[in-house]
Design an enzyme around this catalytic site. Structure first.
Site, short mmCIF file in Angstrom:
data_model
loop_
_atom_site.label_atom_id
_atom_site.label_comp_id
_atom_site.label_asym_id
_atom_site.label_seq_id
_atom_site.Cartn_x
_atom_site.Cartn_y
_atom_site.Cartn_z
N THR A 44 46.28 22.93 86.93
CA THR A 44 46.39 21.12 86.91
C THR A 44 46.91 21.05 88.34
O THR A 44 47.72 21.62 88.77
CB THR A 44 47.63 20.84 86.01
OG1 THR A 44 47.28 21.25 84.48
CG2 THR A 44 47.79 19.39 86.08
N ARG A 75 43.43 16.91 72.01
CA ARG A 75 44.49 17.58 72.48
C ARG A 75 45.23 17.02 73.71
O ARG A 75 44.30 16.56 74.56
CB ARG A 75 44.29 19.09 72.83
CG ARG A 75 45.28 19.81 73.11
CD ARG A 75 45.55 19.97 74.77
NE ARG A 75 46.31 21.04 75.22
CZ ARG A 75 46.44 21.47 76.37
NH1 ARG A 75 45.76 20.78 77.40
NH2 ARG A 75 47.30 22.48 76.71
N VAL A 76 46.37 16.72 73.79
CA VAL A 76 47.18 16.41 75.20
C VAL A 76 47.68 17.36 75.40
O VAL A 76 48.73 18.11 74.86
CB VAL A 76 47.87 15.01 74.76
CG1 VAL A 76 48.69 14.78 76.19
CG2 VAL A 76 46.81 13.94 74.22
N ASP A 134 50.54 19.14 78.87
CA ASP A 134 51.94 18.53 79.23
C ASP A 134 51.65 17.67 80.41
O ASP A 134 52.70 16.93 80.91
CB ASP A 134 52.77 19.87 79.73
CG ASP A 134 52.14 20.67 80.93
OD1 ASP A 134 50.54 20.81 80.87
OD2 ASP A 134 52.54 21.44 81.67
N THR A 138 52.67 23.34 86.04
CA THR A 138 51.19 23.56 85.58
C THR A 138 51.26 24.92 84.84
O THR A 138 52.46 25.74 84.88
CB THR A 138 50.34 23.92 86.94
OG1 THR A 138 49.35 24.32 86.46
CG2 THR A 138 51.02 24.97 87.71
N GLY A 139 50.31 25.05 84.10
CA GLY A 139 50.28 26.11 83.18
C GLY A 139 49.87 25.82 81.74
O GLY A 139 49.25 25.01 81.40
N GLY A 189 50.49 24.35 78.78
CA GLY A 189 50.92 23.06 78.55
C GLY A 189 51.50 22.97 77.01
O GLY A 189 52.47 22.30 76.85
#
Ligand SMILES: *[C@@H]1O[C@H](CO)[C@@H](O)[C@H](O)[C@H]1NC(C)=O
Ligand SMILES: *[C@@H]1O[C@H](CO)[C@@H](O)[C@H](O)[C@H]1NC(C)=O
Length: 345
Positions: free
Chosen positions: A205, A233-234, A236, A256-257, A259
């Site tokens: 991200t 899906r949402v 982070d 980032t990563g 989420g």
């Protein structure tokens, strides 16, 4: 030879002083080696415009560049092959936020997030309705599918929809495509095997912190989420305090990563609060990662932190295939974005 007092030495001394007394602001720092985003944000700050403008412009650049295929259109197709976008922007001086999630058919997700902040009294819009809002605000509606995302999608279908994010369903999601039905009683509840589903490059991200020369902090994120996500899906990234957080009286952070794991711990909020309590940016970042690791020992994730006087740092959690995290900074004294790297905890 008379050396002391030579004009050459004076010039040299003056140059050394210039190096050591270099102001630390303005500052741009963002996740990953997304240099053109850093440069774009820096140009905005250098022209005297706001930190908020810089973050919007920087993240927009990544949406245009399709950074790593994980920001903007044409990447990370979901289970139905569609690319949808998540983004947020936060002003640390007004504490206002705009966010969008599961945005369809609009390329400039962080622009829409800013429009939510500036043209509504709301903070967060999602899905189809967010797209209609964007269109009404003048954003162009277009297909986010590209040959690249179609190729990723058809390859995934050809390999029996592997990997995917389903569990406790029938047919066995580790062998078959859907449609799936829930398994009664969770009899086959296998231990989570995140590594199987998580390709560390399916989650990059852009998260950015920009600080203008008077210490106003803004943060933002933009992403197309996780490849093969369940539609709806949402992650982070658009979530306030998870994807990023800004408070001009302290500083900012962006993450980032993975989420789905990280959002449960609000790491960006945590890192800013760590700095508020006196932690320097690097240890504020480290503590936010360590907090997650206490509960989820192995997860893929990283965070960047900066305080309002321009000191910054980063930290990451070690996961298979991920032992170092690269991020990019631009600050006074540099003539171009500089990539920096940190070893994961
Ligand atoms: C996508 O693929 C089609 C068919 O292979 C091709 O005609 C088209 O030019 C491609 N589009 C882009 C943007 O590459
Ligand atoms: C920012 O962090 C640096 C490095 O730890 C520290 O020296 C400085 O005092 C911090 N700034 C503020 C406003 O806390």
């Amino acid at each position: 030879m008379e050396v002391v007092g030579s004009p050459v030495l004076y010039v040299l001394a003056a140059q050394l002083c210039a190096v050591y007394s270099q102001p630390a602001l303005p500052l741009v720092i963002n996740t990953w080696p997304f240099r053109s985003a850093t440069q774009a944000a820096w140009n905005v700050l250098a022209s005297g415009r706001s930190a908020l403008d810089a973050v919007e412009r920087g993240c927009t650049q990544c949406e245009i560049d399709q950074c790593d295929g994980t920001v903007g259109y044409g990447g990370s197709p979901d289970e139905s092959g569609e690319t949808t976008l998540d983004a947020m922007i936060m002003c640390g001086s007004t504490m206002k936020v705009g966010a969008v999630a599961n945005l369809r058919r609009i390329k400039n997700a962080i622009g829409v997030a800013r429009a939510v902040m500036e043209h509504t009294k709301h903070t967060f819009l999602v899905g189809e309705s967010a797209s209609l809002f964007a269109e009404s605000m003048g954003f162009v509606c277009e297909d986010l599918t590209t040959n690249r995302s179609l190729t990723i999608y058809s390859k995934w279908l050809d390999q029996y929809c592997q990997p995917n994010y389903r569990r406790n369903v029938t047919p066995d999601p580790e062998k078959s495509c859907g449609p799936y039905k829930p398994l009664k009683g969770l009899k086959n509840d296998k231990p989570a095997s995140p590594q199987k589903a998580v390709d560390v490059h399916s989650h990059d991200t852009i998260g950015m912190i920009a600080i203008d020369k008077t210490g106003n902090v803004a943060t933002g994120t933009s992403t197309n989420g996780a490849s093969h996500k369940v539609p709806g899906r949402v992650g982070d990234s658009p979530m306030i305090g998870a994807g990023s957080y800004a408070d001009s009286s302290v500083g900012g952070a962006a993450a980032t990563g993975d989420g789905d794991t990280m959002m449960r711990f609000l790491p960006s909020y945590q890192a800013v609060e760590n700095m508020r309590m006196g932690a320097d940016p690097t240890s504020a970042c480290q503590k936010a990662i360590a907090r997650i690791q206490k509960h989820v020992p192995v997860f893929f994730g990283a965070i960047i932190c900066a305080n309002n006087t321009g000191s910054y740092g980063a930290a990451c959690g070690k996961a298979p295939g991920f032992s170092q995290f690269h991020y990019t900074v631009f600050k006074p004294g540099l003539s171009q974005p500089r990539e920096e790297v940190v070893d994961c905890l």
